[in-house]
Design a protein around this motif. Sequence first.
Motif, PDB file in Angstrom:
ATOM      1  N   ILE A   1     -25.329  31.201 -15.498  1.00  0.00           N
ATOM      2  CA  ILE A   1     -26.631  32.186 -15.338  1.00  0.00           C
ATOM      3  C   ILE A   1     -26.844  32.851 -16.875  1.00  0.00           C
ATOM      4  O   ILE A   1     -27.810  32.940 -17.354  1.00  0.00           O
ATOM      5  CB  ILE A   1     -26.474  33.205 -14.476  1.00  0.00           C
ATOM      6  CG1 ILE A   1     -26.670  32.875 -12.742  1.00  0.00           C
ATOM      7  CG2 ILE A   1     -27.404  34.430 -14.416  1.00  0.00           C
ATOM      8  CD1 ILE A   1     -26.464  33.500 -11.628  1.00  0.00           C
ATOM      9  N   CYS A   2     -25.677  33.154 -17.296  1.00  0.00           N
ATOM     10  CA  CYS A   2     -25.433  33.770 -18.673  1.00  0.00           C
ATOM     11  C   CYS A   2     -26.065  32.849 -19.808  1.00  0.00           C
ATOM     12  O   CYS A   2     -26.647  33.151 -20.786  1.00  0.00           O
ATOM     13  CB  CYS A   2     -24.129  34.355 -18.896  1.00  0.00           C
ATOM     14  SG  CYS A   2     -23.504  35.490 -18.229  1.00  0.00           S
ATOM     15  N   ARG A   3     -25.773  31.508 -19.585  1.00  0.00           N
ATOM     16  CA  ARG A   3     -26.217  30.406 -20.392  1.00  0.00           C
ATOM     17  C   ARG A   3     -27.682  30.636 -20.394  1.00  0.00           C
ATOM     18  O   ARG A   3     -28.344  30.345 -21.322  1.00  0.00           O
ATOM     19  CB  ARG A   3     -25.655  29.341 -20.132  1.00  0.00           C
ATOM     20  CG  ARG A   3     -26.056  28.091 -21.208  1.00  0.00           C
ATOM     21  CD  ARG A   3     -25.441  26.906 -20.474  1.00  0.00           C
ATOM     22  NE  ARG A   3     -26.086  26.350 -19.424  1.00  0.00           N
ATOM     23  CZ  ARG A   3     -27.495  25.741 -19.127  1.00  0.00           C
ATOM     24  NH1 ARG A   3     -28.160  25.668 -19.904  1.00  0.00           N
ATOM     25  NH2 ARG A   3     -27.873  25.513 -17.713  1.00  0.00           N
ATOM     26  N   GLN A   4     -28.031  30.366 -19.415  1.00  0.00           N
ATOM     27  CA  GLN A   4     -29.711  30.275 -18.907  1.00  0.00           C
ATOM     28  C   GLN A   4     -30.385  31.506 -19.709  1.00  0.00           C
ATOM     29  O   GLN A   4     -31.372  31.302 -20.131  1.00  0.00           O
ATOM     30  CB  GLN A   4     -29.862  30.109 -17.553  1.00  0.00           C
ATOM     31  CG  GLN A   4     -29.489  28.685 -16.911  1.00  0.00           C
ATOM     32  CD  GLN A   4     -29.632  28.776 -15.431  1.00  0.00           C
ATOM     33  OE1 GLN A   4     -30.633  29.479 -14.751  1.00  0.00           O
ATOM     34  NE2 GLN A   4     -29.200  27.830 -14.805  1.00  0.00           N
ATOM     35  N   LEU A   5     -29.765  32.540 -19.483  1.00  0.00           N
ATOM     36  CA  LEU A   5     -30.144  34.086 -20.133  1.00  0.00           C
ATOM     37  C   LEU A   5     -30.306  33.984 -21.425  1.00  0.00           C
ATOM     38  O   LEU A   5     -31.257  34.190 -22.177  1.00  0.00           O
ATOM     39  CB  LEU A   5     -29.616  35.136 -19.557  1.00  0.00           C
ATOM     40  CG  LEU A   5     -30.190  36.536 -20.322  1.00  0.00           C
ATOM     41  CD1 LEU A   5     -31.549  36.960 -19.725  1.00  0.00           C
ATOM     42  CD2 LEU A   5     -29.284  37.574 -19.825  1.00  0.00           C
ATOM     43  N   TYR A   6     -29.217  33.126 -22.058  1.00  0.00           N
ATOM     44  CA  TYR A   6     -29.109  33.108 -23.416  1.00  0.00           C
ATOM     45  C   TYR A   6     -30.342  32.261 -24.062  1.00  0.00           C
ATOM     46  O   TYR A   6     -31.188  32.303 -25.130  1.00  0.00           O
ATOM     47  CB  TYR A   6     -27.822  32.500 -23.901  1.00  0.00           C
ATOM     48  CG  TYR A   6     -27.596  32.254 -25.329  1.00  0.00           C
ATOM     49  CD1 TYR A   6     -26.977  33.215 -26.299  1.00  0.00           C
ATOM     50  CD2 TYR A   6     -27.940  31.058 -25.903  1.00  0.00           C
ATOM     51  CE1 TYR A   6     -26.707  32.819 -27.500  1.00  0.00           C
ATOM     52  CE2 TYR A   6     -27.729  30.900 -27.639  1.00  0.00           C
ATOM     53  CZ  TYR A   6     -27.126  31.727 -28.075  1.00  0.00           C
ATOM     54  OH  TYR A   6     -27.053  31.524 -29.399  1.00  0.00           O
TER      55      TYR A   6
END
Length: 122
Positions: free
Chosen positions: A25-30
Amino acid sequence: MYYAYKYRLKPSDADREELDRHRDICRQLYNHTLYRLNEYQDEHGELPSMTTLRSELPDLKQWWDGLSDVYSKVLQTVVERLFDNLNSLSKLKENGYGVGQLKWKPPREFRSFTYSQSGFKL
């Protein structure tokens, strides 16, 4: 002197899956923030500030169900990470290095996220 402690986790299989989901999820937000940064630059002709993109997180949480599961301070550090990377590239460019642009992060290249404040549960 300020010390930043790092601890190696030994999670169970269920916890490992949950941590991997949070990392993704953090990668997708990045990647989404990088998209918004480029979109803002095309519309306004200048880069947005970090606080401009961080201020979009509450509205984004209502639209994107998975973001509600991740601690909000972690999401803010993801946006800070993008701007830190952008700042590093601009410093290299000032020193005469040939640099390109920031690219989207595939799953294998985004390996960590940061809990930088108390008040959360692991």
